[in-house]
Every structure is written in structure tokens, then in C-alpha cells.
Design an enzyme around this catalytic site. Sequence first.
Site, PDB file in Angstrom:
ATOM      1  N   ASP A  94       0.796  -1.228   0.000  1.00 53.58           N
ATOM      2  CA  ASP A  94       0.000   0.000   0.000  1.00 53.58           C
ATOM      3  C   ASP A  94       0.827   1.277   0.000  1.00 53.58           C
ATOM      4  O   ASP A  94       0.297   2.359   0.246  1.00 53.58           O
ATOM      5  CB  ASP A  94      -0.940  -0.003   1.211  1.00 53.58           C
ATOM      6  CG  ASP A  94      -0.190   0.088   2.534  1.00 53.58           C
ATOM      7  OD1 ASP A  94       0.977  -0.348   2.581  1.00 53.58           O
ATOM      8  OD2 ASP A  94      -0.775   0.578   3.511  1.00 53.58           O
ATOM      9  N   GLU A  95       2.110   1.186  -0.293  1.00 51.80           N
ATOM     10  CA  GLU A  95       2.947   2.374  -0.219  1.00 51.80           C
ATOM     11  C   GLU A  95       4.130   2.246  -1.169  1.00 51.80           C
ATOM     12  O   GLU A  95       4.705   1.166  -1.326  1.00 51.80           O
ATOM     13  CB  GLU A  95       3.443   2.572   1.221  1.00 51.80           C
ATOM     14  CG  GLU A  95       4.154   3.866   1.456  1.00 51.80           C
ATOM     15  CD  GLU A  95       4.431   4.107   2.937  1.00 51.80           C
ATOM     16  OE1 GLU A  95       4.778   5.240   3.285  1.00 51.80           O
ATOM     17  OE2 GLU A  95       4.290   3.156   3.741  1.00 51.80           O
TER      18      GLU A  95
END
Length: 348
Positions: A94-95
Amino acid sequence: MDAFFASVEQRDNPELKGKPVAVGGSAERGVVAAASYEARKFGVRSAMASKTAKRLCPNLIFVKPRFEEYKNVSNQIREIFLEYTELIEPLSLDEAYLDVTENHKNILLATEIAKQIREKIKAKTGLTASAGISFNKFLAKTASDVNKPNGMFVIKPHQAEAYVETLPIKRFYGVGKVTAEKMTKMGIATGKDLKEKSLEFLVNNFGKAGRYYHEICRGKDNRKVNPDRIRKSIGVENTFSNDLNSPDELYVELDIILAQLWKRVKKARAFGKTLSIKIKYDDFEIITRSRTSQLLIMEEQFISKQAYEMLNALLPSPKGIRLMGLTVSNLEFESDLEGRQIPLIFSI
């Protein structure tokens, strides 16, 4: 991404929207992998014992993780990134860091690129993302946490040093909880305090990391965005439904972990030299033991033999065991080994 795992669950199950959600194990024995913002208001956070989270938030709803779905969404987001740049360094599902100095759309402002990416993510996945924008990785990462959820923040070159001076030391990316506590005891509470310490002092007290701390408190970070960052380890760990003490029960669990680990090693087409075992006791004390070979381990039976020997060395257990894990590290990948004469380990 904002509360990524929990947001995916709320998106796919309308009944969860607006409610405190924890993705992870059961309320009694598990660990929180992600918490919705509704849950975070009660102090629930990732890596917290589910039992503690439930005590903080009695109405907390636990949802089992669906990692395949999270990977699918992550791949959708990566496709959006690739519309703008090939220089993408994932940190997790997610990053990621993106270097947009030169980009496929010839957009001059990084803020405009971040705005477009966030809008496309929302349109394609139904989820919100936050962005931090600056001229190096440390500052971009720092900025990404300022206006979460669903926001952006920019740190410009002329603002960097003054901004970092006001930053609490616990919010420095790369300064963990233990290090932050050590610094606080030394009177280092902010970036300004850290900046007042000499390079010699920081290296003497924090080793190689001291040089990194000396740079970032001045807003400096010369690390490049690396799209080919090499995976360092492959691991599996399981939290048990009940504390285990019996060797026979632990052997059964070890076999399950070994099977999962070997499956992941084969899927990654990777081989390692170091095998580590991790044990978490019922009082949350954690111990690890490792063995390193001079040769690559490319045999499932050899990993099993090493794991059993390391576990046996820890038995009989002085207290109940709530978690056990295995990790293979010092990796080399099959694609990099082609054409080389490789020393292998075989078990007989």
C-alpha cells in the site's frame, strides 16, 4: 493508501462502513494487521494484540485478511503509477516512492501528478490515498503522514531544514520506538535537538545509523528511488489459538510453517544462506535464533533439519509459546544464478 486493508474490507462490505474495523486474527489470540480510522480513534493500531485492541474498542469488528484481494488492488494502483513513471520503489502493498522528476506526461509540477494519481486511484478502486511530496525520500515519507487520510502535503527545499527541526523524534522515518526512547533519555526530543549532536556523538551511540540521523535532521537524504530493490528475506509466522508448551504440538505447528515457507521460497525462485526461528512467549517476550551456511540452501529437507534442531535447542520451553516463525534470508535469486556454477547444500 489510507488504512488500506481495512478500507478494502469496508469497500467490499457496506455493513462495515463507518464502523471500527480491525483486519487480523481473532479477538482473543490474534494481532491487528490494519485498523480503520474509526478504530484508530480508540487507540487501535497495527501490530497490536487483538485482545488489547478489543479492550480499547469493545465494538471493534474483526475481519480475516484477504491478501489476494489486497494484492489485486495493489497491482491496479501500480498500473496507474506506470502511466507517469517507471521509477517506482514499493515499500509494501500500500505504499511506494515515485520519482517524477522526469515523467511520461511531461507534467512540471509534482503536486499535479500526485493529484491526478489520487483521483485515478479513487475512480478505479473506490479507495482514497494520501501523498507526500518533496525532493528526497525521507521528506516525502514524512510529508505523506501529515494530511492523512485523503490529503497531500508538500515540503519545499527552502522549508525542509526548519520543518525537520520542529518534528518530534518519534515521527522520524527510520527511527524506531526503541531508538526514539533512547534518544529521549539523551534529551533528544525534536529534530532541532538531534541537529545539535555531532556526527561523532551519533555514530558512537547509534553505529552506522548515526550518519543517517545526522543527515536527515538537516533535511538531507541522497538515496535514490530504486525500482529494483532486492527482497531481503522470506518468512512465515503463525500465532496459535492457544499457548503451546508440548514439544509434540510445537512440532506439528513447525511442520505447517515449514510447508508454507518452502512454498513461498519456490514461488519467489529464491535461495538463502541464513535460516532464523522466532518465538514469542505468552508474556510477549520474543527471542530469535539463526544459523548461516556458507552455501546456498536449496533443499527442503535441509531447512527442516535446521529448523528442528533450532527448536529442539529451545525445549523444554520455560513458558507457553503464542507465536512461532521461520525466515530465510541472505537471498539469491534463480534469475541471477543462471550460468554460474553454484555450490549447493543437499541433505542425505
